[in-house]
Design an enzyme around this catalytic site. Structure first.
Site, PDB file in Angstrom:
ATOM      1  N   ASP A 409      63.295 -77.086 -74.884  1.00 32.91           N
ATOM      2  CA  ASP A 409      61.906 -78.652 -74.395  1.00 32.91           C
ATOM      3  C   ASP A 409      61.311 -79.095 -76.125  1.00 32.91           C
ATOM      4  OD1 ASP A 409      59.934 -79.323 -72.140  1.00 32.91           O
ATOM      5  OD2 ASP A 409      58.488 -77.777 -73.911  1.00 32.91           O
ATOM      6  N   GLU A 448      65.785 -81.284 -75.879  1.00 37.19           N
ATOM      7  CA  GLU A 448      64.966 -82.420 -75.511  1.00 37.19           C
ATOM      8  C   GLU A 448      64.819 -83.806 -76.384  1.00 37.19           C
ATOM      9  OE1 GLU A 448      61.763 -83.199 -72.165  1.00 37.19           O
ATOM     10  OE2 GLU A 448      61.511 -81.732 -73.923  1.00 37.19           O
TER      11      GLU A 448
END
Length: 754
Positions: A409, A448
């Site tokens: 993330d 990401e």
């Protein structure tokens, strides 16, 4: 199978324990004074750990190895029970040659103290609060400042959760006030603080599927939402690791190869059900980590000490036995500890901050503030050896638990090469997290590729793959913004080929691109074609939720359900014929809806769980997805490991001519086709042909000759004319075309094989 028998079969061989205690409902007990042996040291920089950090059961002893660069003294306080109890033992740790504070306690001493399960916490002293033998819990003896110019925030009154702890006793509860400093610095948290559990090293998980990235198909799903409504999962196992394990065969039958779980690291989510008809304060997705080593006990049917770890590993084995890899969505960009409260002197000391604030977080020049590039709280300090070791240790631990890959993330935070209050993208630092993860962790790595500060798509080191938001936005725009957003056939061809413009020109392979149209963060595939804008302010169970993008590029296809189904098939088809790694969200295979809510981070309800009753009503779409996944798996021409040379792929206009630069660069053209050579790719087919029509009316495609000299056969067509046949044909049943022309309906995709 009975639930208890099922747990035994999965390897969770302990009976389920009671739910974790809520510290807000427990009366704190008394504390005792620690040993009075002082331990002044000059802290060296921590080295790379050679043995497990944290508290590890090794034979007939428990060994503590606690990293901290700035602490001057650390004690381990051991408890027979995690709430309201006096400490049974205290161990003063000594700094070892590798920089960690170490110590041990024998099983005999634990037995004599009445300790069976070793629950423990840490107390730490440092420059802003040096050790004084006269200190007792609840006093301010030795206190100098809540925070000093170097960013130190030590407070021995705050019992700290070991950042390397592999299981937690309970969550901090709703009131974090006792953990704060400032006016509450003398408040002792020993009776209420979450404790770590000492455990032996993880057991080996056995053989792994070892799916090459070129062959991967990723199914992103929440570990709780996957099984909460599934009729074949016993009620007491729904929403658990054991419940997910039961669905491994069904997911393998669908045709995915990787199950990517939303965060399973411990997070504050036990209170989600306090009000079952409200989303207020709930944390469903789990993107706020309490421990990078502990599996979230809320997802365990067996919550006895050690149960969450055993059950997690049993789930991994079940997925592996079904031929599926397990990836975890991991959140190393920030922690749940948060920032300062009200003023710079006041901050909660739950774990990392109280053990080595400046070692885990990038502090600002005066030591009192933090750098934030994640939009939630202080970054993890990507330039600090301590924080770097924490991340690498965590990754290696989960690999030992059986995990095969990780999706990071806001991964760009981990590539920050600037200390303090600044951001400088430095992905190739040989000592940095991104490079060390590639070299030291035996797992697939997916980024990401952005943070709040900026976007670094296509800029990650070799060996990393990335979520390709460019693919997502381009295909969405081409399907849903015809006439308002220019998408040239050439840009679409680049995306379908693996996005050379983003990855290939830097020497990275097609599998560096993780292609997707939907993810947990945004609309589902079905909602992408049945909604126009987000609708996050709905009543429970579909909301309310704050935030969410205002640019989903969604469109309800004029409100026509037939057109909505066609668009979803076309989008899924484009995804599954593209080079790279396809990913979709759990439930997309049956067009799951979130009623246009695109940010259900706090919705722990039937609105966000997979609706398996709805799945039974969408067999046709599931058949389409399953058939295309089987076709992709059977045809390596669709899954290139390297960039295809020109003699393996040819691009065509609808007229059957080769598409030249003039055609590919013209945004007024909305149809494109390509043919893949089979033998050159080791494919059992002579060729695969794919045509896409983005126009609002049908187009008569002139087909190139089938290499065999026979007729092309229909694998799939997303247009509604083929709905009675499920829009796709299994291998060996594909009907041949009567000639070398194909009338492809509006906004549709056709796949042919020779």
């Amino acid at each position: 199978m009975h639930a208890v028998s099922l747990l035994l079969a999965l390897g969770a061989c302990h009976d389920p324990g009671p739910p974790r205690a809520d510290p807000a409902q427990t009366t704190p007990g008394p504390t005792t004074s620690p040993p009075t042996t002082p331990q002044p040291t000059t802290p060296p920089a921590p080295s790379e750990p050679s043995e497990l950090s944290g508290a590890t059961i090794e034979g007939d002893r428990v060994v503590f190895r606690i990293p901290s660069a700035r602490a001057e003294r650390i004690e381990a306080w051991i408890y027979a029970a995690p709430l309201g109890a006096d400490p049974a033992l205290t161990v003063a740790l000594e700094r070892a040659a590798d920089g960690r504070f170490t110590g041990e306690v024998s099983r005999a001493d634990l037995d004599a103290a009445g300790v069976t399960d070793v629950w423990y916490g840490l107390r730490a002293w440092g420059p802003n609060w040096p050790y004084d033998p006269a200190w007792t819990p609840g006093s301010e003896v030795g206190f100098r400042a809540d925070v000093d110019a170097e960013g130190d925030r030590f407070d021995p009154n705050k019992l700290l959760l070991d950042p390397w702890a592999r299981e937690l006793s309970h969550e901090p509860g709703a009131d974090w006030g006792p953990y704060t400093t400032g006016g509450r610095r003398a408040e002792d948290t020993g009776p209420i603080a979450p404790k770590g559990l000492a455990l032996p090293p993880p057991e080996p998980v056995g053989a792994r599927p070892d799916v090459a990235l070129r062959d991967a198909v990723v199914y992103e799903v929440h570990p709780r939402g996957l099984s909460m409504t599934h009729p074949d999962v016993p009620e007491d196992l729904r929403g658990t690791y054991a419940g997910a394990a039961l669905l491994a065969p069904a997911l393998a039958d669908l045709g995915v190869t990787v199950v990517e779980l939303l965060p399973v690291h411990e997070t504050s989510n036990d209170r989600n059900d306090d009000d079952p008809n409200s989303a207020s304060g709930d944390n469903y997705w789990g993107y706020s980590t309490l421990s990078y080593f502990a599996p979230d006990a809320r997802y365990a049917a067996d919550r006895s000490p050690g149960g969450p770890n055993r059950e997690f590993q049993a789930m991994v084995r079940a997925f592996h036995e079904a031929g599926l890899e397990v990836w975890l969505d991991v959140v190393y960009n920030h922690t749940a500890e948060g920032g300062t409260w009200g003023d710079a002197d006041t901050a909660p000391l739950l774990s990392w901050r109280g053990l080595d604030n400046a070692g885990f977080y990038p502090v600002t020049g005066d030591g009192r503030g933090y750098r934030n590039d994640n939009g939630v709280g202080p970054n993890l300090a990507a330039t600090s050896p301590l924080a770097r070791d924490l991340v690498i240790d965590s990754l290696q631990h989960w690999v030992a638990m059986g995990v095969d890959g990780f999706r990071f993330d806001l991964a760009s935070v981990l590539g920050n090469g600037c200390e303090g209050d600044c951001f400088e993208w430095d992905p190739n630092d040989p000592e940095g997290i991104l490079v060390r993860a590639r070299e030291e962790v035996d797992a697939d790595l997916v980024a990401e590729p952005w943070s709040v500060t900026g976007w670094q798509g296509g800029q990650y080191p070799d060996g990393w793959s990335e979520w390709n938001d460019g693919f997502r936005d381009l295909v969405r725009a081409d399907q849903n913004r015809l006439g308002t957003v220019d998408v040239t056939p050439g840009r679409l061809a680049d995306a379908l080929s693996g996005s050379w413009s983003r990855y290939g020109d830097d020497g990275r392979p097609p599998w560096a691109s993780v292609n997707y149209l939907s993810a947990h963060d945004g609309m589902t595939l079905g909602d992408l074609y049945r909604c126009n804008v987000k609708d996050n302010d709905q009543d429970w169970p579909w909301g309310p939720s704050g935030g969410g993008t205002d640019n989903d590029l969604a469109w309800d296809q004029g409100g026509d359900p037939v057109a909505q189904r066609r668009a979803a098939r076309t989008g899924m088809g484009l995804l599954l014929v593209s080079a790279g790694v396809p990913m979709f969200v759990g439930g997309d295979e049956f067009l799951r809806t979130q009623q246009c809510n695109n940010n259900m981070y706090n919705i722990d309800s039937v609105g966000s769980w997979l609706d398996w009753d709805a799945a039974a009503d969408a067999d046709d779409f599931t058949h389409f997805v399953r058939t295309l996944l089987a076709f992709r798996a059977a045809h390596p021409a669709l899954r290139p490991d390297t960039w295809r040379p020109d003699d393996q792929i040819a691009w065509y206009t609808p007229q059957g001519t080769l598409a030249d630069a003039g055609y590919l660069d013209d945004p007024h053209n909305h149809a494109i086709a390509f043919r893949l050579d089979g033998p050159a790719a080791g494919d059992p087919a002579n060729a695969v042909y794919v045509a896409y029509n983005g126009w609002t009316t049908g187009i008569d495609f002139a087909l190139p000759p089938a290499p065999s000299g026979g007729r092309w056969r229909i694998v799939a067509d997303s247009h509604e004319w083929l709905e009675p046949d499920g829009n796709a044909f299994a291998a060996g049943t594909e009907p041949p075309l009567p000639d070398d022309r194909y009338l492809l309906g509006a906004r549709s995709l056709v796949i042919l094989v020779d």
